[in-house]
Scaffold this motif. Sequence first.
Motif, PDB file in Angstrom:
ATOM      1  N   MET A   1      84.759 110.106  92.370  1.00  0.00           N
ATOM      2  CA  MET A   1      84.181 108.812  91.788  1.00  0.00           C
ATOM      3  C   MET A   1      83.068 108.579  91.970  1.00  0.00           C
ATOM      4  O   MET A   1      82.507 108.447  93.237  1.00  0.00           O
ATOM      5  CB  MET A   1      85.265 107.793  92.257  1.00  0.00           C
ATOM      6  N   ARG A   2      82.114 107.965  91.136  1.00  0.00           N
ATOM      7  CA  ARG A   2      80.785 107.664  91.086  1.00  0.00           C
ATOM      8  C   ARG A   2      80.604 106.563  92.169  1.00  0.00           C
ATOM      9  O   ARG A   2      81.463 105.815  92.257  1.00  0.00           O
ATOM     10  CB  ARG A   2      80.014 107.454  89.835  1.00  0.00           C
ATOM     11  N   LYS A   3      79.584 106.399  92.734  1.00  0.00           N
ATOM     12  CA  LYS A   3      79.230 105.443  93.868  1.00  0.00           C
ATOM     13  C   LYS A   3      78.538 104.451  92.953  1.00  0.00           C
ATOM     14  O   LYS A   3      77.651 104.538  91.978  1.00  0.00           O
ATOM     15  CB  LYS A   3      78.281 105.948  94.683  1.00  0.00           C
ATOM     16  N   THR A   4      79.084 103.091  93.026  1.00  0.00           N
ATOM     17  CA  THR A   4      78.388 102.016  92.384  1.00  0.00           C
ATOM     18  C   THR A   4      77.357 101.431  93.096  1.00  0.00           C
ATOM     19  O   THR A   4      77.345 101.461  94.445  1.00  0.00           O
ATOM     20  CB  THR A   4      79.194 100.828  91.904  1.00  0.00           C
ATOM     21  N   LYS A   5      76.260 100.987  92.521  1.00  0.00           N
ATOM     22  CA  LYS A   5      75.082 100.463  93.065  1.00  0.00           C
ATOM     23  C   LYS A   5      74.954  98.881  93.589  1.00  0.00           C
ATOM     24  O   LYS A   5      74.263  98.531  94.323  1.00  0.00           O
ATOM     25  CB  LYS A   5      73.899 100.871  92.452  1.00  0.00           C
ATOM     26  N   ARG A   6      76.138  98.290  92.954  1.00  0.00           N
ATOM     27  CA  ARG A   6      76.137  96.871  93.076  1.00  0.00           C
ATOM     28  C   ARG A   6      77.488  96.325  93.537  1.00  0.00           C
ATOM     29  O   ARG A   6      78.623  96.930  93.417  1.00  0.00           O
ATOM     30  CB  ARG A   6      75.663  96.349  91.789  1.00  0.00           C
ATOM     31  N   LYS A   7      77.581  95.116  93.910  1.00  0.00           N
ATOM     32  CA  LYS A   7      78.911  94.642  93.991  1.00  0.00           C
ATOM     33  C   LYS A   7      79.450  93.918  92.863  1.00  0.00           C
ATOM     34  O   LYS A   7      78.591  93.379  92.298  1.00  0.00           O
ATOM     35  CB  LYS A   7      78.722  93.798  95.465  1.00  0.00           C
ATOM     36  N   PHE A   8      80.828  93.708  92.781  1.00  0.00           N
ATOM     37  CA  PHE A   8      81.210  93.184  91.690  1.00  0.00           C
ATOM     38  C   PHE A   8      82.214  91.766  92.139  1.00  0.00           C
ATOM     39  O   PHE A   8      82.836  91.888  93.286  1.00  0.00           O
ATOM     40  CB  PHE A   8      82.242  93.954  90.852  1.00  0.00           C
ATOM     41  N   GLY A   9      81.983  90.711  91.331  1.00  0.00           N
ATOM     42  CA  GLY A   9      82.893  89.756  91.678  1.00  0.00           C
ATOM     43  C   GLY A   9      84.210  89.671  91.453  1.00  0.00           C
ATOM     44  O   GLY A   9      85.183  88.996  92.118  1.00  0.00           O
ATOM     45  N   CYS A  10      84.630  90.555  90.476  1.00  0.00           N
ATOM     46  CA  CYS A  10      86.136  90.877  89.978  1.00  0.00           C
ATOM     47  C   CYS A  10      86.369  91.993  89.491  1.00  0.00           C
ATOM     48  O   CYS A  10      85.632  92.921  89.156  1.00  0.00           O
ATOM     49  CB  CYS A  10      86.499  89.626  89.261  1.00  0.00           C
ATOM     50  N   PRO A  11      87.612  92.550  89.493  1.00  0.00           N
ATOM     51  CA  PRO A  11      87.892  93.739  88.766  1.00  0.00           C
ATOM     52  C   PRO A  11      87.686  94.032  87.422  1.00  0.00           C
ATOM     53  O   PRO A  11      87.200  94.915  86.847  1.00  0.00           O
ATOM     54  CB  PRO A  11      89.613  93.851  89.126  1.00  0.00           C
ATOM     55  N   ILE A  16      84.352  97.023  83.230  1.00  0.00           N
ATOM     56  CA  ILE A  16      83.549  96.691  82.215  1.00  0.00           C
ATOM     57  C   ILE A  16      82.344  97.741  82.652  1.00  0.00           C
ATOM     58  O   ILE A  16      81.993  98.237  81.853  1.00  0.00           O
ATOM     59  CB  ILE A  16      82.937  95.461  81.887  1.00  0.00           C
ATOM     60  N   ASP A  17      81.760  97.701  83.674  1.00  0.00           N
ATOM     61  CA  ASP A  17      80.530  98.651  84.157  1.00  0.00           C
ATOM     62  C   ASP A  17      81.255  99.981  84.059  1.00  0.00           C
ATOM     63  O   ASP A  17      80.073 100.949  83.631  1.00  0.00           O
ATOM     64  CB  ASP A  17      80.333  98.228  85.875  1.00  0.00           C
ATOM     65  N   LEU A  18      82.371 100.433  84.555  1.00  0.00           N
ATOM     66  CA  LEU A  18      82.744 101.738  84.417  1.00  0.00           C
ATOM     67  C   LEU A  18      83.091 102.294  82.948  1.00  0.00           C
ATOM     68  O   LEU A  18      82.795 103.368  82.637  1.00  0.00           O
ATOM     69  CB  LEU A  18      84.065 102.126  85.089  1.00  0.00           C
ATOM     70  N   LEU A  19      83.375 101.132  82.043  1.00  0.00           N
ATOM     71  CA  LEU A  19      83.462 101.630  80.696  1.00  0.00           C
ATOM     72  C   LEU A  19      82.549 101.405  79.690  1.00  0.00           C
ATOM     73  O   LEU A  19      82.559 101.474  78.711  1.00  0.00           O
ATOM     74  CB  LEU A  19      84.814 101.066  80.215  1.00  0.00           C
TER      75      LEU A  19
END
Length: 76
Positions: A1-11, A16-19
């Motif tokens: 799975m790819r690493k995300t560079k930022r933190k997300f406030g909710c699922p 939305i970032d993944l898609l």
Amino acid sequence: MRKTKRKFGCPVEFSIDLLSGKWKTVILSRLKVRPMRYGELRQDIRSLSDKILTERLRDLCEAGFVKQERSGAASR
């Protein structure tokens, strides 16, 4: 799975970032109906280039949305 560079406030933000991007949701909508081979997707989404289709499928595989399976004939 790819690493995300930022933190997300909710699922939802994470999803939305993944898609993000036009083609990922189009590809997923086609694959929701039935499993398809690469060539079938290519024929079904004619305005999508080979390069972009390959990249988006790779992204979806890395995110765990799509699973790639080899056909029985090719693995012999």
